[in-house]
Design an enzyme around this catalytic site. Structure first.
Site, PDB file in Angstrom:
ATOM      1  N   LYS A 116       0.826  -1.212   0.000  1.00  0.00           N
ATOM      2  CA  LYS A 116       0.000   0.000   0.000  1.00  0.00           C
ATOM      3  C   LYS A 116       0.860   1.262   0.000  1.00  0.00           C
ATOM      4  O   LYS A 116       0.583   2.200  -0.731  1.00  0.00           O
ATOM      5  CB  LYS A 116      -0.909   0.056   1.238  1.00  0.00           C
ATOM      6  N   ARG A 135      -9.360   1.595   9.130  1.00  0.00           N
ATOM      7  CA  ARG A 135      -9.011   0.223   9.490  1.00  0.00           C
ATOM      8  C   ARG A 135     -10.121  -0.459  10.262  1.00  0.00           C
ATOM      9  O   ARG A 135     -10.004  -1.644  10.570  1.00  0.00           O
ATOM     10  CB  ARG A 135      -7.760   0.240  10.355  1.00  0.00           C
ATOM     11  N   ARG A 141      11.036  -6.833   4.887  1.00  0.00           N
ATOM     12  CA  ARG A 141      11.066  -5.402   5.183  1.00  0.00           C
ATOM     13  C   ARG A 141      11.673  -5.150   6.563  1.00  0.00           C
ATOM     14  O   ARG A 141      12.388  -4.178   6.768  1.00  0.00           O
ATOM     15  CB  ARG A 141       9.633  -4.862   5.136  1.00  0.00           C
ATOM     16  N   ARG A 186      11.484  -1.660  11.605  1.00  0.00           N
ATOM     17  CA  ARG A 186      10.282  -1.227  12.299  1.00  0.00           C
ATOM     18  C   ARG A 186      10.082  -2.123  13.502  1.00  0.00           C
ATOM     19  O   ARG A 186      10.170  -3.339  13.401  1.00  0.00           O
ATOM     20  CB  ARG A 186       9.079  -1.343  11.357  1.00  0.00           C
ATOM     21  N   ARG A 199      -0.654  -8.433  13.869  1.00  0.00           N
ATOM     22  CA  ARG A 199      -1.169  -7.392  12.963  1.00  0.00           C
ATOM     23  C   ARG A 199      -2.035  -8.017  11.875  1.00  0.00           C
ATOM     24  O   ARG A 199      -3.039  -7.438  11.459  1.00  0.00           O
ATOM     25  CB  ARG A 199      -0.007  -6.597  12.352  1.00  0.00           C
TER      26      ARG A 199
END
Ligand code: AMP
Length: 204
Positions: A31, A106, A145, A151, A162
Site C-alpha cells: 500500500k 481500518r 522489510r 520497524r 497485525r
C-alpha cells in the site's frame, strides 16, 4: 497562480477526475509504495496514518507517547484519536484537490466517521483500491522489510498479531465499500511497476 503551482500542475496526471481514494489491504501488501506513486502522479497528498503515528512517536509528542505501546504491540489506536488526526490532515489546503489514504480506515467505525465527514464537506470518497495479496506472501514480504526498515512492529510474532487484527477489524471494510459501489479489487502480486499499472487502469 504562482510559478511553482503551475509547474506542479503541468506534471499532474488525471484519471477521470478521480482524486479521493483509499488504498485497502493487509500489512505488507504494498500500500505504502503504491499510494506514494499514485499520489505523486495525481498531484495529491499521500496520507499514511502509520507514518504519521511513527513520526509522532519519534518526536515524542503527546500523541506519540499515547500511541507508542499500541504500535509496538501491533494493536490499533482508538478510533476517535485516529479519526481526529486524519480529519485534521484532510482539512489542510493541500488536500483540497484530493488525497490518497493509506492505512486508514481500518475499522468500520473509522469508515463511517470518514464517510460522514467527507459527505459534510461535499467531497465523498470516489474509489477504494483493494490490493489483493495472499496471506503467506504478505508475511514473507514483511519479514524482508523488517530486516531493512527496522520497524519495531515487523517482528515475527507482532506481524502475526497485525495480520489477525487485519482479518477481524479491517477485512470487513471490503464488503462495506463494495456495497457502496466504490470498491475496486486489484491483484497486488507482481513487480511494482506492473501493480502500479493495474491500479492506474482500474481507475479509468
Ligand atoms: P501501518 O504503517 O499502516 O502498518 O501502521 C502501523 C501501526 O500504526 C498499526 O499497527 C497501528 O498500531 C497504527 N495505525 C495506523 N493506522 C491506524 C488506523 N487507521 N487505526 C488504528 N491504528 C492505526
Amino acid at each position: 497562480m504562482n510559478g511553482s503551482e503551475s509547474l506542479r500542475d503541468m506534471g499532474r496526471d488525471t484519471r477521470a477526475g478521480v482524486s479521493r481514494l483509499v488504498l485497502l489491504g493487509p500489512p505488507g501488501a504494498g500500500k505504502g509504495t503504491q499510494a506514494a506513486r499514485l499520489a505523486d502522479r495525481l498531484g495529491v497528498p499521500h496520507i499514511a496514518t502509520g507514518s504519521i503515528l511513527r513520526e509522532a512517536v519519534d518526536l515524542g509528542t503527546p500523541l506519540g507517547r499515547d500511541v507508542r505501546p499500541l504500535l509496538d504491540a501491533g494493536d490499533l489506536v482508538p478510533d476517535d484519536l485516529i479519526v481526529k488526526t486524519v480529519l485534521e490532515r484532510i482539512r489542510q489546503p493541500d488536500a483540497a484537490e484530493g488525497f490518497i489514504l493509506d492505512g486508514f480506515p481500518r475499522t468500520l467505525g473509522q469508515a463511517e466517521a470518514l464517510d460522514s465527514a467527507l459527505s459534510d464537506l461535499g467531497r465523498p470518497l470516489q474509489r477504494v483500491i483493494q490490493l489483493r495479496v495472499p496471506e503467506d506472501e504478505v508475511a514473507g514480504r514483511i519479514a524482508g522489510r523488517g530486516e531493512v526498515a527496522h520497524r519495531s512492529d515487523d517482528r515475527e510474532d507482532i506481524v502475526a498479531d497485525r495480520l489477525r487484527v487485519y482479518d477481524t477489524e479491517t477485512a470487513p471494510l471490503a464488503e462495506y465499500y463494495r456495497s457502496r459501489g466504490v470498491l475496486v479489487p486489484v491483484d497486488g502480486v507482481g513487480p511494482i511497476d506492473e501493480v502500479a499499472r493495474r491500479i492506474w487502469d482500474a481507475l479509468a
